[in-house]
Enzyme design. Structure first.
Site: not given
Lengths: 742, 233
Positions: B86, B194, B196
């Protein structure tokens, strides 16, 4: 210095008796700076002078409450040595003047309230209300305000790095020209990390940190004073400008500085920044605070003491450190690139003393400002009510069409357009986010999660502020229970009109008493909140709109589904079909969207029964006995049923009811205490319902792709799920694209 | 094996990346402060999401001047794996470690939702555990995620198999549906989604683990089997 004339006093929104009280507290005439300081501290916003005598009726204690009202935020123990801090605040007026910055700084302010206590903010929710988006006259302005508010919330929360996980969004004529923007924030910390806004320890340094002070946000009323206009003809912005990046740095720096152990007290500079933080910190500790304004970091030149004391520049904090350890604090703030300056000292004399280049500009006992504010027992009569008791005769021209119209209406339709602009996942704790009955945020440090929901209902409260408020608390607790959470505490935002009108004051009194009764009954003590009065549009008050934010706890686990997952599952209506007559339909969405009117009474609530429904659904969800669970709220049974079909696989339902009610009531009344569940183990659901002494009716089964509802032998609705889902999903985009014919 | 996670002022997914590596994948991870001139001997670097330096001027534009980025460049030139997520992707393009740029989403609005992402190239330290054509469900959350580059660059990326990830349903108007790209040496990847945020079953998807565990496996000198429990297939 110019004389304090009656005009100057009036321009500061102080009454002659209030001025006399100031003179008697000081034993002399105040200076202009002192008058400015009193005017903010004794304003409705800071002093709660109209509401305080009634707010005392609220229950504020339980074994979990570590901090009740009076601090920056309430604190609740959630076990395992961990606590949560949470609060709600309004930014209604600024959001009307400048929607983007008004909403953004509303988020910024409430976040500071949370981290000033030492808690890291982990969730934000918003309750926002606007005029109608498709109104031919005011629609374009309402759309501009709405879009501005949403992007302001997104801008601040996303950049700061806190997830915006839910809330509510309502469109109603009553909020034309007076939008409501109520922002809730919640933070988490360990018990030994709690900080208070107290200026303890005589001789300790008072330290200013964060953004520089400018002339922004100085109270509009103060502009009118003669001396002031001479000095600055230029119109200063009354709405502050927020910088979420600076706030993020301030958060990290404050939490890190707190860990040094060198800080004894800290408070954010909210309304009337320097004024409120200095005198409140002193008042709480029973000490005095002396500051030298020349040391205050300033963004502009030539600011007067009056301007500095009243500035509402954002992203500033005041803290008191241990004498001798201030360097540890300065080092942390330097690391984060922030200003940290010693501007004063804690004294023993209980005075707020404001100097500028050595000259004293204000010298006021802290207590006089913080605790001696006037309290009014404002007269009240009967709550203002314009709606008739009985509505028009109702005969639906098509039940399926009614359902479609409700699903496509502003209050009920999907708010995806709104929440996709909010980062609702950052910090990777969002177990249930926007679109669920309540949001769930896990606490990584423990095996506990926190559920939260915001609820308000201006229509109900316009019909009956007391019952409306109780219904709202019931609904909020129900939303939490449907997610498997046990409701434990409340924060509230009271949005009302002008309290000097006895019929408005009566709304406030009735609503607060209803809130007290319901919060006591559902065992959700009130730990703080906010009061926003004088919400009026061209002399017409907004609907009385209290909003509650209730939090609950549960074990960390995957959430229950809010939509049907598979065909062929029994569908059970927990709580039963409910009671209703035509008078009790007037506050419902059916009255608003289909009949286009407001009348009668809000739905009837039996709190005992409601509470039993909560424990039943909580047990069912926690025990994974149900596959899906969804609260019946706005739009009644038919709308809730349709919403249950809007999952990824669009599973429908075949429902047969057995009721003597007319179909409009049966399908769309908003009687409380009801939850719709689907389950593979209906007998277990019925058993839990029986144990809790509540009704549970198996009303049908899930099936693929259609919604079919009949009552006895009469077919009421038969629609493809896809068609309903399309209307519901895209309604808000369509409302926003409304073009008004020239 | 240790993963370094760079923290700029304004980074806000730094902790999420740390949690995914250390708690979900049980590997060492540590934070590297932006004014650090050294990476302290880490084996892989993650530039996390957020709003570095407030994203003033342009997203990632100021971060490229921070001391740590000099160290990151040297690490990348020496072949060390660098993953920008990002805002980290934006920093990598601003720093010239990846071609092209990320601009305002086509609809001008911030978008946060889970999107379908296709593994276009498994030939990288970040995607090696995935299959070509595999679909992942990954969250995006950005206002400036629209990938642009000139036609020659886009053709070069395609011909060199350097488009690692593509959106199945493009949420931001990125050219060629690009969600992630590699540098010519294939040891630097930027991606807008993302991973994560999709590393824990409680978050609804563990598809991001395929990216993060690829990175860890690639960075481990030893050939010891990974201690990964919940790998997405």
């Amino acid at each position: 210095m110019s004389a304090i004339t009656p005009d100057v006093i009036a321009a500061h929104q102080l009454t002659p008796p209030e001025y006399e009280k100031i003179v008697s507290l000081l034993g002399r005439e105040p200076s202009l700076t002192e008058l400015g300081i009193f005017s903010v501290m004794w304003s409705e916003h800071c002093s709660y002078k109209s509401s305080r005598v009634h707010l005392k009726k609220l229950p504020t204690e339980s074994s979990r409450v570590l901090q009740g009202p009076g601090e920056n935020a309430g604190i609740i123990d959630i076990g395992g040595g961990v606590a949560i801090a949470f609060k709600i605040e309004s930014h209604n007026h600024p959001s009307f003047i400048e929607p983007f910055q008004g909403a953004a700084t509303g988020v910024g302010g409430i976040l500071r309230d949370i981290f000033t206590m030492g808690a890291r903010p982990i969730a934000v929710m918003d309750s926002i209300r606007f005029g109608k988006l498709d109104d031919p006259k005011t629609g374009s302005r309402n759309r501009r305000i709405f879009e501005g508010v949403v992007s302001g919330i997104a801008h601040y929360g996303n950049c700061f790095g806190v997830p915006t996980v839910g809330g509510e969004c309502v469109f109603e004529e009553s909020y034309d020209g007076n939008p409501l923007v109520n922002v809730f924030a919640l933070g988490v910390f360990r018990h030994d990390e709690i900080f208070y806004g107290k200026a303890t320890g005589v001789g300790n340094p008072v330290i200013y940190v964060g953004a520089k002070t400018g002339r922004d946000g100085i109270h509009g009323a103060s502009m009118a004073s003669a001396e002031f206009t001479d000095q600055s003809k230029q119109k200063r912005p009354n709405v502050q400008v927020g910088d979420p990046f600076l706030e993020k740095l301030l958060l990290e720096a404050c939490l890190e500085a707190m860990r040094t152990g060198a800080i004894v007290g800290i408070q954010d500079m909210g309304a009337a920044g320097l004024t409120s933080s200095t005198c409140e910190m002193g008042s709480r500790a029973g000490t005095g605070v002396e500051i030298e304004l020349a040391r205050v970091p300033q963004r502009e030149t030539g600011m007067t003491p009056y301007e500095m004391m009243l500035s509402e520049s954002q992203e500033r904090m005041l803290l008191v450190a241990q004498r001798g350890r201030e360097q540890e604090v300065f080092d942390v703030f330097r690391k984060w690139g922030l200003d940290a300056v010693e501007i004063g000292v804690v004294t023993s004399d209980g005075m707020l003393r404001v100097k500028h280049h050595g000259q004293v500009f204000a010298e006021i006992p802290n207590r006089a400002l913080a605790d001696e504010a006037p309290r009014y027992q404002r007269p009240y009569t009967k709550p203002l009510r314009t709606a008739p008791l009985h509505g028009p005769t109702i005969a639906s021209s098509g039940l399926a069409a009614d359902l479609k119209a409700l699903l496509a209406s502003g209050d009920i339709c999907s708010k995806r357009w709104v929440w996709q602009q909010y980062d609702h996942q950052v910090r990777t704790n969002t177990i249930a986010g926007p679109g669920f009955d309540a949001a769930i945020i896990r606490i990584k440090e423990t095996n506990t999660s926190v559920a939260m929901s915001l609820d308000g209902n201006g229509r109900y409260c316009a019909l009956d502020p007391r019952e409306g408020t109780k219904l709202m608390v019931a609904e909020c607790c129900r939303n939490l229970s449907v997610m498997g959470a046990l409701p434990i505490a409340t924060t509230n935002n009271l949005n009302f009109g002008n309290p000097e009108r006895p019929e408005i004051m009566a709304q406030i009194v009735e609503s607060v008493e209803g809130l007290a009764e319901a919060c006591r009954f559902f065992e959700v003590p009130v730990t703080g909140g906010n009061v926003s009065l004088y919400n009026e549009t061209l002399g017409a008050p907004i609907f009385p709109t209290p909003v509650v934010g209730i939090v609950g706890t549960l074990e960390t686990a995957s959430p229950a589904s809010n939509v049907f997952l598979a065909p062929g599952r029994p569908v059970i209506l927990l709580g039963g079909l409910g009671e209703a007559d035509w008078d009790h339909l007037g506050g419902a969405q059916y009255g608003k969207v289909i009949v286009r009117s407001l009348w009668g009474r809000p739905p009837k609530l039996d709190m005992q029964y409601e509470k039993r429904v909560h424990s039943a659904i909580r047990e069912l969800v926690r025990g994974r006995v149900v596959e899906s669970a969804h609260d019946i709220g706005d739009g009644g049974l038919a709308v809730a049923l349709a919403e249950c079909c809007f999952g990824a696989s669009q599973v429908g339902a075949d429902i047969t009811l057995d009721s003597g009610l007319p179909p409009e009531l049966l399908l769309f009344h908003e009687g409380p205490s009801r939850v719709l569940v689907s389950t593979a183990a209906p007998e277990k659901v019925l058993a839990v319902a029986g144990k809790n002494n509540i009704q549970a009716i198996q009303i049908g089964v899930t099936l693929e792709s259609r919604v079919v509802i009949r009552n006895r032998n009469e077919a009421l609705i038969d629609c493809p799920v896809a068609e309903l889902n399309e209307l519901w999903t895209h309604a808000l985009e369509r409302l926003l694209q409304t073009t008004v014919p020239a | 094996m240790k993963v370094g996670i760079v923290v700029f002022p304004g980074s806000n997914c730094d902790h999420d990346a740390w949690y995914a590596v250390s708690a979900n994948l049980r590997h060492d991870a540590e934070f590297i402060w932006h004014d650090s001139a050294s990476l302290g001997g880490v084996d892989a670097v993650i530039l996390p999401g957020g709003f570095s330096y407030g994203d003033y001027l342009r997203c990632g534009a100021i971060a490229k001047f921070s001391p740590v980025m000099r160290a990151v460049k040297e690490f990348a030139q020496a072949g060390g794996p660098v993953l920008g997520i990002c805002n980290g992707f934006q920093v990598l393009t601003e720093a010239g470690l990846l071609p092209g740029a990320l601009v305002r989403n086509a609809n001008l609005k911030f978008v946060c939702r889970t999107v379908g992402v296709e593994i276009v190239s498994p030939d990288s330290p970040f995607t090696r555990k995935a299959r070509r054509g595999q679909h992942l469900q990954l969250p995006v959350a950005h206002g400036e995620g629209c990938y642009i580059a000139d036609e020659a660059t886009l053709r070069q990326l395609e011909s060199e198999d350097r488009i690692s990830l593509r959106y199945v349903d493009n949420p931001n108007g990125s050219l060629r549906g690009i969600a992630g790209i590699l540098n010519a040496q294939r040891n630097v990847m930027g991606m807008m989604p993302h991973p994560e945020r999709a590393a824990d079953p409680l978050m609804g998807s563990t598809d991001g683990l395929v990216i993060l565990s690829s990175l860890i496996e690639s960075s481990s000198n030893s050939k010891a089997p990974l201690k990964v429990q919940a790998l997405a297939s």
